[in-house]
Design a protein around this motif. Structure first.
Motif, PDB file in Angstrom:
ATOM      1  N   SER A  89      -5.824  -8.616  -1.953  1.00  0.00           N
ATOM      2  CA  SER A  89      -6.608  -8.344  -0.687  1.00  0.00           C
ATOM      3  C   SER A  89      -6.369  -9.621   0.347  1.00  0.00           C
ATOM      4  O   SER A  89      -6.416  -9.042   1.515  1.00  0.00           O
ATOM      5  CB  SER A  89      -8.159  -8.177  -1.450  1.00  0.00           C
TER       6      SER A  89
ATOM      7  N   GLU B 113      -9.666  -0.846  -0.202  1.00  0.00           N
ATOM      8  CA  GLU B 113      -8.469  -0.028   0.119  1.00  0.00           C
ATOM      9  C   GLU B 113      -7.502   0.020  -0.827  1.00  0.00           C
ATOM     10  O   GLU B 113      -6.586   0.868  -1.130  1.00  0.00           O
ATOM     11  CB  GLU B 113      -8.004  -0.566   1.587  1.00  0.00           C
ATOM     12  N   ILE B 114      -7.206  -1.194  -1.470  1.00  0.00           N
ATOM     13  CA  ILE B 114      -5.945  -1.328  -2.629  1.00  0.00           C
ATOM     14  C   ILE B 114      -6.554  -0.487  -3.745  1.00  0.00           C
ATOM     15  O   ILE B 114      -5.562   0.104  -4.282  1.00  0.00           O
ATOM     16  CB  ILE B 114      -6.105  -2.738  -3.078  1.00  0.00           C
TER      17      ILE B 114
ATOM     18  N   LEU C   3       0.742  -1.241  -0.182  1.00  0.00           N
ATOM     19  CA  LEU C   3      -0.002  -0.010   0.021  1.00  0.00           C
ATOM     20  C   LEU C   3       0.740   1.346   0.061  1.00  0.00           C
ATOM     21  O   LEU C   3       0.428   2.318  -0.758  1.00  0.00           O
ATOM     22  CB  LEU C   3      -1.156   0.075   1.379  1.00  0.00           C
ATOM     23  N   SER C   4       2.059   1.170   0.831  1.00  0.00           N
ATOM     24  CA  SER C   4       2.991   2.544   0.677  1.00  0.00           C
ATOM     25  C   SER C   4       3.522   2.724  -0.753  1.00  0.00           C
ATOM     26  O   SER C   4       3.376   3.974  -1.241  1.00  0.00           O
ATOM     27  CB  SER C   4       3.947   2.076   1.708  1.00  0.00           C
TER      28      SER C   4
ATOM     29  N   LEU D 156       1.711   2.028  -3.482  1.00  0.00           N
ATOM     30  CA  LEU D 156       0.561   2.376  -4.127  1.00  0.00           C
ATOM     31  C   LEU D 156       0.259   3.860  -3.934  1.00  0.00           C
ATOM     32  O   LEU D 156       0.010   4.667  -4.894  1.00  0.00           O
ATOM     33  CB  LEU D 156      -0.578   1.604  -3.952  1.00  0.00           C
ATOM     34  N   GLN D 157       0.635   4.490  -2.534  1.00  0.00           N
ATOM     35  CA  GLN D 157       0.443   5.736  -2.344  1.00  0.00           C
ATOM     36  C   GLN D 157       1.432   6.425  -2.940  1.00  0.00           C
ATOM     37  O   GLN D 157       1.246   7.784  -3.484  1.00  0.00           O
ATOM     38  CB  GLN D 157       0.464   5.817  -0.844  1.00  0.00           C
TER      39      GLN D 157
ATOM     40  N   TYR E 231      -6.138   3.727  -4.575  1.00  0.00           N
ATOM     41  CA  TYR E 231      -5.131   4.427  -5.139  1.00  0.00           C
ATOM     42  C   TYR E 231      -4.941   4.481  -6.625  1.00  0.00           C
ATOM     43  O   TYR E 231      -4.255   5.294  -7.306  1.00  0.00           O
ATOM     44  CB  TYR E 231      -3.902   3.909  -4.505  1.00  0.00           C
TER      45      TYR E 231
END
Length: 344
Positions: free
Chosen positions: A179, A188-189, A151-152, A154-155, A192
């Motif tokens: 997921s 959440e994925i 996730l970091s 993707l951000q 982004y």
């Protein structure tokens, strides 16, 4: 035959087949198929997007998404090991006049921000250069072994895209594997990304179909492009019904596939002549190499088939094995017995 070539070999469950028999049908080109509408609404809600649309395949889903995002003469940034770049027949160039800009794919599936930066011209007003309009990322990443993008990261991509004024499309053919592996909701994925596609017909075990999700305006563009590309289908409820079963009942069981993949990887690591990195196995895909005086990958794949095990090569001489709902733990153990015999 133990089938490990791909999770596209999954077969629909009894519940899926029953859903097809009971479904109410309508003409989806007229947007009048009730089950398709229900599936699209359910997916949009699940992914936290405004709208979703059923597509015949992941290839068409990615192509229509790229065409919806990119004007003719622009560039789409893709990984040099991505499915979009390698396996989808250069559709964006053929159909949309869009240039692919391949950048190196890292071992964990990421595209380094510094490499993507190089795809943007120093002088954006210089008419000699095509300008990027879209970044495509793949999650999980097939040719990198089913790796999950953090996730970091993707951000970071989201921030970079906003700074550059371009959109982000996620090829999430195996989105729900990511997921489950991360223990978070798919919404959440994909938060982004501006758009996402995922396959109903791989690990989720539906017989056919993919979904594109994004804003209502974006999905309306994809709707028109789907028709242009020949994907306007009629009584799509027979596709949507098992797709809805897949979304509602087949996600949590992906944990079983991940466990079987890890079991296979660990077993392979104990066999002399097999070269594998167990730590790279995060979801349902296992890559390994043959390092044996008797076998090339070609002779190994053929010998395995003759002994009842289907596996295949997927780039750079690597052999890929993919776990899915049609493969049980006992099949994994039998596959390891076959491979031990071939390598002895």
């Amino acid at each position: 035959m133990i089938e490990l070539r791909s999770d596209t070999f999954t077969l629909p469950t009894d519940k899926m087949m029953e859903s097809i028999q009971a479904v109410e049908l309508g003409d989806n080109v007229y947007d009048e198929d009730p089950m398709t509408q229900r599936l699209e609404e359910e997916v949009a809600r699940k992914l936290g997007k405004e709208a979703a649309i059923l597509m015949p395949s992941g290839t068409m889903a990615n192509l229509a998404s790229i065409l919806a995002h990119c004007p003719r003469g622009s560039k789409v940034i893709v990984g040099d090991e991505s499915d979009i770049y390698i396996y989808e027949a250069a559709g964006a160039s053929v159909c949309g006049g869009i240039m692919y800009e391949p950048v190196p794919t890292q071992l964990d599936g990421r595209l380094a921000i510094s490499d993507m930066e190089k795809a943007f011209p120093i002088e954006p007003e210089d008419p000699q250069f095509a300008l990027p309009s879209l970044i495509c990322i793949e999650n999980t990443h097939n040719r990198m072994g089913g790796r999950v993008l953090p996730l970091s990261y993707l951000q970071e991509v989201r921030t970079f895209a906003e700074m550059k004024g371009v959109s982000v499309h996620m090829d999430g053919a195996r989105l729900f594997h990511a997921s489950v592996a991360l223990g978070i909701e798919a919404s959440e994925i994909v938060s982004y990304a501006d758009s996402v596609q995922f396959c109903l017909s791989k690990g989720l075990s539906a017989p056919i179909g993919s979904i594109v999700a994004g804003t209502k305006e974006f999905v309306q563009k994809v709707y028109r492009l789907r028709k242009m590309l020949g994907g306007g289908m009629r009584q799509t409820g027979i596709i949507a019904a098992p797709g809805l079963v897949a979304i509602q009942h087949m996600i949590d069981r992906l944990n079983d596939d991940h466990a079987n993949a890890l079991r296979l990887a660990k077993g392979l690591s104990e066999i002399p002549g097999i070269d594998i990195r167990v730590e790279d196995v995060e979801t349902n895909i296992v890559f390994f190499r043959i390092d044996h005086p008797r076998h090339t990958w070609q002779t190994f794949v053929q010998a395995a088939r003759e002994h009842g095990l289907h596996i295949g090569e997927l780039g750079h001489g690597r052999i890929r094995a993919v776990t899915h709902s049609g493969v049980q733990t006992a099949d994994i153990d039998q596959a390891l017995l076959i491979i031990r015999k071939l390598m002895s």
